[in-house]
Design a protein around this motif. Structure first.
Motif, short mmCIF file in Angstrom:
data_model
loop_
_atom_site.label_atom_id
_atom_site.label_comp_id
_atom_site.label_asym_id
_atom_site.label_seq_id
_atom_site.Cartn_x
_atom_site.Cartn_y
_atom_site.Cartn_z
N THR A 124 -28.87 -29.02 29.06
CA THR A 124 -28.17 -28.24 28.03
C THR A 124 -26.85 -27.66 28.53
OG1 THR A 124 -29.39 -26.23 28.65
CG2 THR A 124 -30.33 -27.58 26.88
N ALA A 125 -26.43 -28.01 29.72
CA ALA A 125 -25.14 -27.52 30.22
C ALA A 125 -24.01 -27.99 29.30
CB ALA A 125 -24.89 -28.02 31.64
N PRO A 126 -22.94 -27.21 29.18
CA PRO A 126 -21.79 -27.67 28.38
C PRO A 126 -21.35 -29.06 28.80
CG PRO A 126 -21.50 -25.38 29.01
CD PRO A 126 -22.72 -25.87 29.75
N TYR A 127 -20.87 -29.82 27.83
CA TYR A 127 -20.68 -31.26 28.05
C TYR A 127 -19.71 -31.60 29.17
CZ TYR A 127 -18.04 -29.79 23.81
OH TYR A 127 -17.33 -29.09 22.86
N GLY B 209 -27.47 -23.20 25.01
CA GLY B 209 -28.38 -24.33 24.84
C GLY B 209 -29.26 -24.20 23.62
N HIS B 210 -29.58 -22.96 23.24
CA HIS B 210 -30.47 -22.75 22.10
C HIS B 210 -29.83 -23.19 20.79
CE1 HIS B 210 -32.69 -19.27 24.37
NE2 HIS B 210 -32.79 -20.44 24.97
N GLY C 20 -1.50 -30.46 31.95
CA GLY C 20 -2.66 -29.96 32.68
C GLY C 20 -3.14 -28.71 31.96
N SER C 21 -4.36 -28.73 31.45
CA SER C 21 -4.82 -27.73 30.49
C SER C 21 -4.90 -26.32 31.06
CB SER C 21 -6.19 -28.11 29.94
OG SER C 21 -6.69 -27.12 29.07
N VAL C 22 -4.62 -25.34 30.19
CA VAL C 22 -4.79 -23.93 30.54
C VAL C 22 -6.26 -23.59 30.75
CG1 VAL C 22 -5.00 -23.10 28.15
CG2 VAL C 22 -4.06 -21.58 29.90
N MET C 23 -7.16 -24.47 30.32
CA MET C 23 -8.59 -24.24 30.51
C MET C 23 -9.06 -24.62 31.92
SD MET C 23 -9.31 -22.94 27.64
CE MET C 23 -8.42 -22.80 26.08
N GLY C 24 -8.18 -25.17 32.72
CA GLY C 24 -8.52 -25.47 34.10
C GLY C 24 -9.66 -26.46 34.22
N ASP C 25 -10.63 -26.14 35.08
CA ASP C 25 -11.75 -27.05 35.34
C ASP C 25 -12.85 -26.94 34.30
OD1 ASP C 25 -10.62 -28.00 37.73
OD2 ASP C 25 -11.43 -26.30 38.85
N THR C 26 -12.75 -25.98 33.39
CA THR C 26 -13.90 -25.66 32.56
C THR C 26 -13.61 -25.83 31.07
OG1 THR C 26 -15.63 -23.98 32.23
CG2 THR C 26 -13.36 -23.20 32.37
N TYR C 27 -14.56 -25.38 30.25
CA TYR C 27 -14.49 -25.51 28.79
C TYR C 27 -15.14 -24.25 28.22
CZ TYR C 27 -14.10 -28.64 24.67
OH TYR C 27 -13.74 -29.25 23.50
N PRO C 28 -14.36 -23.19 27.97
CA PRO C 28 -14.96 -21.89 27.63
C PRO C 28 -15.70 -21.85 26.30
CG PRO C 28 -12.71 -21.63 28.43
CD PRO C 28 -12.92 -23.09 28.18
N GLY C 29 -15.28 -22.65 25.32
CA GLY C 29 -15.94 -22.59 24.03
C GLY C 29 -15.51 -23.74 23.14
#
Length: 559
Positions: A346-349, A450-451, A514-523
């Motif tokens: 269920t981790a973010p994609y 995940g829910h 290069g995205s301002v979201m860096g390595d992640t995906y906040p929402g």
């Protein structure tokens, strides 16, 4: 489109050119969700979000991978941009996607109610002749021709389990039938792009399709610096030049369709056929920037979306099928080539796609592809591979071996090439976790995120036994909705050189950067939100830069 509208609002003339014969890019085939914290839509509809909470969460997720100046600019310019565009055009209408959590709601500043907003449905007739010129939905993203929003997918997944799911099917059927009879509605990304196009049309902003940029034009300033002053384009076999009096903003998307650039920058294996990026996402804007000395950032990253490949309806062509909802299902798990689980399903994609590459890089067992396993109970209860509960998979999927089917775990293991005894142990252990409600190995179901696509009738919404034949398996690849790296920019969206100097007259936006979201995906909607804010920040700097130049000229004249 956002940049063009912001420029128009400030009295600037502009033109939007599109290399393909359709407009909308990756946004048109997306869910159309936008993630911009602490905006007026959230406030209007009762969200508890504040600028302080948003900053805390952004720091906790993105962190130091992206400069504080860029993080702050996104948080400050985003709400301003949304408010301005809604006031300037009757077409800009959003609502809060309440209940769609931030992807890391347990981190400081995270919200279980979410910060994502969605465009209101759009009467397709408003677009007139512009409707067939918009990118169409991707075949494997559609669902039996139904008019569906991202929120509908959430509800329909529980069609057999909750009254909310049952009400959803009637809502969707009514909307679809009404659309066929009288009022066709655009949803998701096509609703967002349609609204942008209508706002552009009202403003009289030209949109040139089938117009490919071939080169950036530069001129030498009096102080010896090179300034971007336009673009060379090719249209209908004719080459021409478009002069930009103030600046060029590159918003040409990423390089998802370029196997050459994927091979150069991405971890292996990385295949262009695993992307949901539409045709034309070949990195042309990034290449053009590199040719005049721009630097790049995050080129190894993707907006990851674990996926499988299945034939499109009525075709032998393989299409990407996202496994976003599927991985959160209680009745699915993902294993590597040894038949072992290795991460929280269920981790973010984007996080899960990164985990696939990390597992694969260990060299112990292949994880590209991995295998998603489920049973008949899950098939009857939940929406899997975008097929309704209790329905059958298309015959071409099973006959072609894209969906493996077996009456025993041993037979399934043989079909996917993993050790039978290990796969049996994995399924038994997972099923024991379902009975206790606690995944002791990877914490599936511990996060509220995940829910969202889980089953609220279960002890743990994301855990159910997998023990009822027939058993199924599909290959899982580290697919993507687009690439995440591109030209390096600053907080004003100015394209930078390797020594962090802005290239005069050149700005970039969205997946071209290069995205301002860096390595992640906040929402949900982070990629679209970032693209819109990049574009807006660029226009603000162009206007402010012109004002500074005008003030300097006035001062010099007075002197």
């Amino acid at each position: 489109m956002t940049a063009a509208l912001a420029a128009h609002n400030r009295g600037l003339s502009c033109v939007v050119i599109e290399a393909q014969n359709r407009y909308g890019g990756a946004t048109a085939v997306s869910g159309g969700i936008v993630w911009i914290p602490a905006n007026h839509v959230l406030k209007r509809e009762g969200s508890s979000d504040t600028p302080e909470l948003a900053s805390t969460y952004f720091d906790a997720t993105v962190g130091e991978r992206v400069s504080k100046a860029r993080r702050d600019s996104f948080l400050q310019d985003g709400p301003r941009m949304l408010s301005e565009l809604e006031q300037a055009s009757r077409w800009f209408r959003f609502h809060w996607a309440k209940g769609y959590p931030d992807y890391y709601p347990e981190l400081p500043g995270g919200l279980t109610e979410g910060r994502s907003i969605a465009p209101e449905l759009l009467d397709a007739r408003e677009l007139g002749g512009d409707l067939p010129l918009m990118n169409p939905p991707i075949a494997t993203m559609a669902l039996k021709g139904l008019s569906i929003t991202p929120a509908d997918f959430h509800d329909l997944n529980m069609l057999t389990r909750t009254w909310r799911g049952k009400r959803a099917i009637f809502r969707v059927l009514y909307r679809t039938l009404k659309g066929k009879v009288s009022t066709p509605r655009l949803t998701a990304g096509r609703a967002l792009v349609g609204r942008l196009r209508l706002a552009m049309r009202d403003a009289g902003i030209p949109l040139y399709l089938s117009t490919r940029m071939t080169e950036l034009v530069t001129t030498r300033e009096q102080d010896g610096t090179e300034r971007v002053s336009g673009v060379k384009v090719e249209r209908g076999g004719v080459e021409s030049e478009i002069i930009a009096r103030r600046a060029v903003i590159l918003a040409s998307g990423g390089f998802g369709r370029s196997q050459e650039l994927r091979d150069r920058y991405h971890p292996a294996p990385s295949k262009a056929e695993w992307t949901m990026s539409p045709e034309g996402q070949d990195g042309d804007g990034i290449r053009a920037g590199l040719q005049i000395g721009a630097d790049v950032d995050l080129m190894e990253k993707i907006w990851g979306q674990p996926s499988t490949l299945v034939p499109a309806d009525g075709s032998d062509d393989l299409r990407v099928q996202f496994l976003h909802i599927d991985r959160a299902s209680p009745s699915t798990l993902v294993v590597n080539g040894e038949g072992k689980r290795y991460y929280n399903e269920t981790a973010p994609y984007t996080e899960f796609a990164d985990a696939m590459y990390a597992e694969h890089a260990k060299g112990v067992a292949p994880a590209v592809p991995s295998w998603m396993i489920f049973d008949q109970r899950g098939k009857r209860r939940y929406m899997l591979l975008r097929t309704f509960p209790m329905s059958r998979f298309p015959k071409s999927w099973t006959d072609g071996g894209y969906v493996k089917v077996a009456q025993t775990v041993e037979d399934l293991a043989a079909q996917i090439g993993v050790p039978a005894e290990q796969l049996k142990q994995t399924l038994q252990r997972y099923s024991s976790f379902a009975r206790t409600g606690v995944d002791e190995d990877f914490g599936k179901g511990e996060s509220v995120y995940g829910h969202y696509y889980g089953d609220p009738t279960l002890k743990n919404p994301n855990l159910a036994p997998i023990d009822r034949p027939p058993f199924y398996a599909v290959a899982v690849y580290p697919g993507d909705v687009g690439t995440k790296g591109g030209l390096k920019i600053d907080e004003r969206s100015r394209v930078l050189t390797a020594d962090n100097r802005p290239i005069p007259g050149l700005y970039a936006s969205g997946n071209t950067t290069g995205s301002v979201m860096g390595d992640t995906y906040p929402g949900a909607g982070s990629s679209i939100g970032a693209a819109m804010v990049n574009s807006y920040s660029a226009v603000l700097d162009i206007v402010e830069g012109n004002q500074r130049a005008s003030d300097a000229d006035t001062t010099a004249a007075r002197a």
